[in-house]
Design an enzyme around this catalytic site. Structure first.
Site, short mmCIF file in Angstrom:
data_model
loop_
_atom_site.label_atom_id
_atom_site.label_comp_id
_atom_site.label_asym_id
_atom_site.label_seq_id
_atom_site.Cartn_x
_atom_site.Cartn_y
_atom_site.Cartn_z
N THR A 13 22.49 -6.68 8.84
CA THR A 13 22.97 -7.62 9.28
C THR A 13 21.97 -8.96 9.19
O THR A 13 22.45 -10.34 8.71
CB THR A 13 23.25 -7.63 10.94
OG1 THR A 13 22.00 -7.37 11.79
CG2 THR A 13 24.11 -6.45 11.48
N ARG A 66 3.09 10.25 0.48
CA ARG A 66 3.43 8.93 0.57
C ARG A 66 2.25 7.68 -0.34
O ARG A 66 3.20 7.03 -0.79
CB ARG A 66 2.03 8.57 1.70
CG ARG A 66 2.37 7.10 2.62
CD ARG A 66 3.75 6.97 3.17
NE ARG A 66 4.60 5.56 3.45
CZ ARG A 66 5.42 5.58 4.44
NH1 ARG A 66 6.11 6.30 4.73
NH2 ARG A 66 5.91 3.89 4.25
N LEU A 94 3.69 -0.90 4.74
CA LEU A 94 4.01 -1.47 3.41
C LEU A 94 2.74 -0.94 2.74
O LEU A 94 1.58 -1.31 3.75
CB LEU A 94 4.15 -2.84 2.98
CG LEU A 94 4.97 -3.89 3.31
CD1 LEU A 94 5.32 -5.35 2.99
CD2 LEU A 94 6.56 -2.60 2.37
N HIS A 110 11.23 -10.31 12.89
CA HIS A 110 10.83 -9.63 13.98
C HIS A 110 11.14 -10.32 15.27
O HIS A 110 11.47 -11.08 15.84
CB HIS A 110 9.09 -9.88 14.35
CG HIS A 110 8.63 -8.85 15.82
ND1 HIS A 110 8.83 -7.61 15.11
CD2 HIS A 110 8.32 -9.03 16.88
CE1 HIS A 110 8.25 -7.05 16.16
NE2 HIS A 110 7.94 -7.86 17.29
N ASP A 151 2.93 -7.06 12.34
CA ASP A 151 3.06 -8.95 12.76
C ASP A 151 1.52 -9.72 13.17
O ASP A 151 1.96 -10.20 14.20
CB ASP A 151 4.21 -8.00 14.27
CG ASP A 151 5.27 -7.17 14.00
OD1 ASP A 151 5.55 -7.42 13.16
OD2 ASP A 151 5.55 -6.80 14.89
N ALA A 180 19.24 -16.32 16.97
CA ALA A 180 17.86 -16.21 16.56
C ALA A 180 17.49 -16.20 15.18
O ALA A 180 17.60 -16.45 14.69
CB ALA A 180 16.60 -15.95 17.39
#
Length: 202
Positions: A13, A66, A94, A110, A151, A180
Site C-alpha cells: 500500500t 543468510r 538489512l 514505521h 528504528d 500518516a
C-alpha cells in the site's frame, strides 16, 4: 531525476502511495527503477508489474544460508543502482554491509511515533496492538533514515494520528496508513528528490 528502489514484503500500500504520488506530481523528479520483495506472494510485485516497473523477488528460502541471501540481495540492488532505497513494509533485517554502502540513502516508514513502539519485534499489526494495549491517545507514523540499529536512524518526518474509542488493531492500522504513512512517505521522497535536484544545479 532521483532513482529509487522500493523494498516491500506484503501488499504494497505504501508502494501504491509512492506510485500515485509520482503520477499526480506530489513526488517530483523521481522514478521507481525497481521493486524488490523477499516474498514471492507479495501483492506489491503485482502492483509494480501493473505499472510496468521492474519487479524482483529475492527470497531467503531460495538460498542455503543468510549470507548467500544477503549477497544476492546486495547484488540486485547494485544492478538497479538506486540513488535512494525505500523500505516500505520490508520485514528483513538489512545486512550491515548494505547499510555501509548506502549510508544516508536508505529510508524506512514505521507505523508509530518513534521512539514509542519501535525496535525489535515491533512491526505490522504488532505495533498497533501494543499501542492499544498501552492505552495511548495518539499514535502515528515516522519516516527515518536507516542505520545499524532497529528504528534508530535520524527522523525525517512524523505525523500524529488520533486513537479512537473502540479501535481494533486493524482499524487503527488502516487509519495510520491513510492519515500518516501515505502522506509522509511520499513527502519525504519528494523532499530528498528536490534537494538532490538543487545540488545538481549548484
Amino acid at each position: 531525476m532521483l532513482s529509487i528502489v522500493v523494498c516491500v514484503s506484503g501488499g504494497g500500500t505504501n508502494l501504491q502511495a509512492i506510485i500515485d504520488g509520482i503520477k499526480k506530481g506530489s513526488i517530483r523528479n523521481t522514478k521507481i527503477t525497481g521493486v524488490i520483495s523477499n516474498n514471492p506472494g507479495a501483492y506489491a510485485l503485482k502492483r509494480a508489474e501493473n505499472e510496468g516497473i521492474p519487479a524482483f523477488c529475492v527470497s531467503p528460502k531460495s538460498y542455503g544460508c543468510r549470507e548467500e541471501f544477503n549477497e544476492a540481495f546486495l547484488e540486485k540492488l547494485k544492478e538497479l543502482n538506486p540513488d535512494l532505497i525505500v523500505l516500505a513494509g520490508f520485514l528483513v533485517i538489512l545486512p550491515e554491509k548494505m547499510i555501509t554502502i548506502y549510508r544516508g540513502r536508505i529510508i524506512n516508514i514505521h507505523p508509530s511515533l518513534i521512539p514509542s513502539f519501535c525496535g525489535t519485534g515491533y512491526y505490522g499489526l504488532k505495533v498497533h496492538e501494543a499501542a492499544l494495549a498501552r492505552g495511548v491517545k495518539v499514535t502515528g507514523a515516522t519516516v527515518h533514515f536507516v542505520d545499524e540499529g532497529t528504528d534508530t536512524g535520524e527522523i525525517i518526518f512524523q505525523k500524529a494520528v488520533e486513537v479512537l474509542e473502540g479501535d481494533t488493531p486493524e482499524v487503527l492500522q488502516r487509519r495510520v496508513m491513510e492519515q500518516a504513512e501515505w502522506v509522509i512517505l511520499p513527502k519525504a521522497i519528494d523532499e530528498i528528490a528536490m534537494s538532490e535536484q538543487g545540488e545538481e544545479k549548484t
